[in-house]
Enzyme design. Structure first.
Site, PDB file in Angstrom:
ATOM      1  N   SER A  72     114.557  -3.270  25.866  1.00 58.24           N
ATOM      2  CA  SER A  72     114.631  -2.336  26.986  1.00 58.24           C
ATOM      3  C   SER A  72     114.239  -3.080  28.257  1.00 58.24           C
ATOM      4  O   SER A  72     113.160  -3.672  28.324  1.00 58.24           O
ATOM      5  CB  SER A  72     113.679  -1.175  26.716  1.00 58.24           C
TER       6      SER A  72
ATOM      7  N   LYS B 193     119.189  -2.378  26.669  1.00 55.30           N
ATOM      8  CA  LYS B 193     119.099  -1.050  27.313  1.00 55.30           C
ATOM      9  C   LYS B 193     118.607  -1.268  28.734  1.00 55.30           C
ATOM     10  O   LYS B 193     117.597  -1.947  28.954  1.00 55.30           O
ATOM     11  CB  LYS B 193     118.133  -0.185  26.502  1.00 55.30           C
ATOM     12  N   LEU B 194     119.320  -0.698  29.695  1.00 55.20           N
ATOM     13  CA  LEU B 194     118.906  -0.810  31.094  1.00 55.20           C
ATOM     14  C   LEU B 194     118.291   0.510  31.527  1.00 55.20           C
ATOM     15  O   LEU B 194     118.879   1.576  31.333  1.00 55.20           O
ATOM     16  CB  LEU B 194     120.107  -1.099  31.996  1.00 55.20           C
TER      17      LEU B 194
ATOM     18  N   ASP C   4     119.068   4.228  30.100  1.00 55.29           N
ATOM     19  CA  ASP C   4     118.014   5.238  29.902  1.00 55.29           C
ATOM     20  C   ASP C   4     117.511   5.701  31.265  1.00 55.29           C
ATOM     21  O   ASP C   4     116.987   4.909  32.049  1.00 55.29           O
ATOM     22  CB  ASP C   4     116.859   4.614  29.105  1.00 55.29           C
TER      23      ASP C   4
ATOM     24  N   ASN D  89     115.292   8.404  31.711  1.00 51.17           N
ATOM     25  CA  ASN D  89     113.988   9.080  31.676  1.00 51.17           C
ATOM     26  C   ASN D  89     113.970  10.323  32.567  1.00 51.17           C
ATOM     27  O   ASN D  89     113.060  10.515  33.373  1.00 51.17           O
ATOM     28  CB  ASN D  89     112.848   8.129  32.074  1.00 51.17           C
TER      29      ASN D  89
ATOM     30  N   GLU E  21     120.764   7.754  27.726  1.00 53.01           N
ATOM     31  CA  GLU E  21     119.581   8.392  27.154  1.00 53.01           C
ATOM     32  C   GLU E  21     118.886   9.270  28.198  1.00 53.01           C
ATOM     33  O   GLU E  21     118.659   8.824  29.334  1.00 53.01           O
ATOM     34  CB  GLU E  21     118.639   7.281  26.673  1.00 53.01           C
TER      35      GLU E  21
ATOM     36  N   ASP F 296     115.674  11.782  24.151  1.00 57.26           N
ATOM     37  CA  ASP F 296     114.375  11.178  23.814  1.00 57.26           C
ATOM     38  C   ASP F 296     113.304  12.222  24.122  1.00 57.26           C
ATOM     39  O   ASP F 296     112.888  13.000  23.255  1.00 57.26           O
ATOM     40  CB  ASP F 296     114.211   9.887  24.636  1.00 57.26           C
TER      41      ASP F 296
ATOM     42  N   LYS G  76     110.864   8.576  18.037  1.00 60.97           N
ATOM     43  CA  LYS G  76     109.596   7.861  18.203  1.00 60.97           C
ATOM     44  C   LYS G  76     108.561   8.669  17.427  1.00 60.97           C
ATOM     45  O   LYS G  76     108.328   9.838  17.764  1.00 60.97           O
ATOM     46  CB  LYS G  76     109.169   7.823  19.666  1.00 60.97           C
TER      47      LYS G  76
ATOM     48  N   GLY H 235     110.658   2.916  21.484  1.00 59.50           N
ATOM     49  CA  GLY H 235     109.420   2.145  21.566  1.00 59.50           C
ATOM     50  C   GLY H 235     108.567   2.653  22.708  1.00 59.50           C
ATOM     51  O   GLY H 235     109.074   3.270  23.650  1.00 59.50           O
TER      52      GLY H 235
HETATM   53  O1  NPG Z   1     110.212  -1.798  24.111  1.00 59.85           O
HETATM   54  O2  NPG Z   1     108.585  -0.479  23.555  1.00 59.85           O
HETATM   55  C1  NPG Z   1     109.502  -0.815  24.299  1.00 59.85           C
HETATM   56  C2  NPG Z   1     109.783   0.024  25.513  1.00 59.85           C
HETATM   57  C3  NPG Z   1     110.973   0.880  25.298  1.00 59.85           C
HETATM   58  O3  NPG Z   1     111.990   1.708  27.259  1.00 59.85           O
HETATM   59  C4  NPG Z   1     111.136   1.853  26.413  1.00 59.85           C
HETATM   60  N1  NPG Z   1     110.285   2.859  26.414  1.00 59.85           N
HETATM   61  O4  NPG Z   1     111.317   5.878  27.877  1.00 59.85           O
HETATM   62  O5  NPG Z   1     111.698   4.981  25.988  1.00 59.85           O
HETATM   63  C5  NPG Z   1     111.130   4.978  27.067  1.00 59.85           C
HETATM   64  C6  NPG Z   1     110.281   3.810  27.460  1.00 59.85           C
HETATM   65  C7  NPG Z   1     108.872   4.064  27.860  1.00 59.85           C
HETATM   66  C8  NPG Z   1     108.172   3.013  28.363  1.00 59.85           C
HETATM   67  C9  NPG Z   1     108.272   5.254  27.748  1.00 59.85           C
HETATM   68  C10 NPG Z   1     106.884   3.161  28.789  1.00 59.85           C
HETATM   69  C11 NPG Z   1     106.961   5.417  28.138  1.00 59.85           C
HETATM   70  C12 NPG Z   1     106.282   4.365  28.675  1.00 59.85           C
END
Ligand code: NPG
Length: 366
Positions: free
Chosen positions: A133, A159-160, A187, A189, A212, A237, A261, A289
């Site tokens: 990511s 993943k960007l 992604d 968020n 995502e 997610d 997750k 993750g």
């Molecule tokens: O490689 O663990 C990893 C990070 C993957 O992008 C990632 N996590 O929204 O999924 C998500 C994001 C995240 C990162 C979420 C930090 C919360 C805190």
């Protein structure tokens, strides 16, 4: 299995590079670890809550508080993971805190019986393909250099992170530079609204695996409306906190792929239930993750070895996050991580490293 006490341990883990998403920047992981102590041995669980409630409503201090005040005192006298899950059910929310406690109990049980997490959960593979990511950057050239480094390391999918103002241009640039064969997804968020549907549909031109969580966490109906306007599959997610949420999303047509997750959904048992539901409906899943240490990563990698995990996960190697992990590092081999085979999580915290990064310890006798 009788639990004699629980240790809540806080550790500070500097990240090798800042990780920027649409909701904030992480420069260090403030991690809460739960250690369950029994006469037969101990077990570990990692709480994936962040320092601030920006990804979801949970945050590390809140997780520690609900654990010490409500969840730990509610543990059954004789605990297995299912009994823990039942005992915690009356308390609303706080899934990341519950997941850490359930995982620690499950780890203690499995270590005592000699079974690995993977075997217990139904893993069918001994290694899992890994994606990476990539956070939001200051410029496209910086992004291209970062992606090039990860592709050279062997990551099989990229993943960007995107947000309004950082979407079409970075995706186009990565496609042009790395070609159509690169497995690529984005992604958001929850950074967009349905009013952005036309712009998001322009991403269809880039052959993405999925987009995502484009819209708000609590809006399955609008995700369903958006999904009708995109060719790119919509993956959820933040919106999916339980198997019931997953069932609703699938029924509504709000998601055709689901990110699982264990922390977000309250533990490995619920994660497995979501996996089973998705398999029954032909919906592919992948393992997300939360910038975990080796302890949390071990559970994720075991889960990602289940048959329904048909897409590479955000299960990157330890070195993607930390200069020194608290366990033996997970290392990428041919774009894969090996699923641990030892009892329980199959990895142990390295005592000197753990002590060095520990910022607080609290012992709760039961
Ligand atoms: O490689 O663990 C990893 C990070 C993957 O992008 C990632 N996590 O929204 O999924 C998500 C994001 C995240 C990162 C979420 C930090 C919360 C805190």
């Amino acid at each position: 299995m009788k639990i004699t006490g629980i240790e809540l341990r806080r550790i500070a883990m500097p990240l090798r590079s800042p990780f920027r998403t649409s909701f904030g920047v992480e420069t260090a992981r403030d991690v809460l670890l739960v250690r369950v102590v029994t006469p037969e041995g101990e077990g570990w669980g990692e709480c994936v809550a962040m320092s601030e409630p920006r990804y979801c409503s949970e945050y590390v201090d809140g997780a520690a508080d609900v654990l010490r005040r409500f969840l730990v005192p509610a543990l059954p006298a004789v605990a297995d993971a299912h009994a823990v899950r039942r005992a915690l059910r009356p308390f609303k929310g706080h899934r990341m805190a519950k997941a850490a406690l359930e995982t620690a109990v499950l780890d203690a049980r499995l270590r005592a019986s000699g079974q690995s997490f993977g075997t217990y959960l139904g893993a069918e593979r001994d290694r899992v393909p890994c994606g990476v990511s990539v956070g939001i950057m200051d410029s496209v050239p910086e992004l291209l250099d970062t992606v090039a480094g990860f592709v050279d390391e062997g990551y099989v999918r990229v993943k960007l992170k995107i947000e309004p103002g950082w979407d079409l241009a970075p995706v186009r640039a990565v496609r042009e530079r790395f070609g159509d064969e690169l497995l690529l997804q984005v992604d958001a968020n929850a950074a967009y609204t349905l009013a952005d549907a036309r712009r998001l549909a322009e991403l269809d031109a880039f052959g993405l695996l999925l987009i995502e969580q484009p819209l708000a966490d609590d809006d399955l109906v609008q995700h369903a409306a958006l999904a009708k306007r995109l060719r790119t599959p919509v993956c959820l997610d933040e919106s999916i906190e339980s198997a019931r949420d997953a069932a609703a999303a699938i029924t509504l047509g709000a998601a055709s792929v689901i990110n699982i997750k264990p922390g977000r959904v309250g533990g490995c048992l619920e994660a497995k239930a979501i996996h089973d539901l998705c398999v029954a409906h032909g919906v592919p899943v992948w393992c997300g993750g939360m910038l975990e240490t080796g302890l949390g990563r071990a559970a994720n990698v075991a889960l990602a070895a289940l048959p329904g995990f048909r897409l590479p996960g955000d299960t990157s190697a330890s070195g993607r996050y930390f200069a020194t992990d608290i366990t033996e590092p997970f290392e990428l081999a041919d774009g894969h991580l090996d699923v641990p085979t030892g009892a329980g999580l199959g990895v142990d915290p390295l005592p000197e490293v753990l002590d060095r990064v520990t910022t607080a310890r609290e012992w709760i006798r039961l």
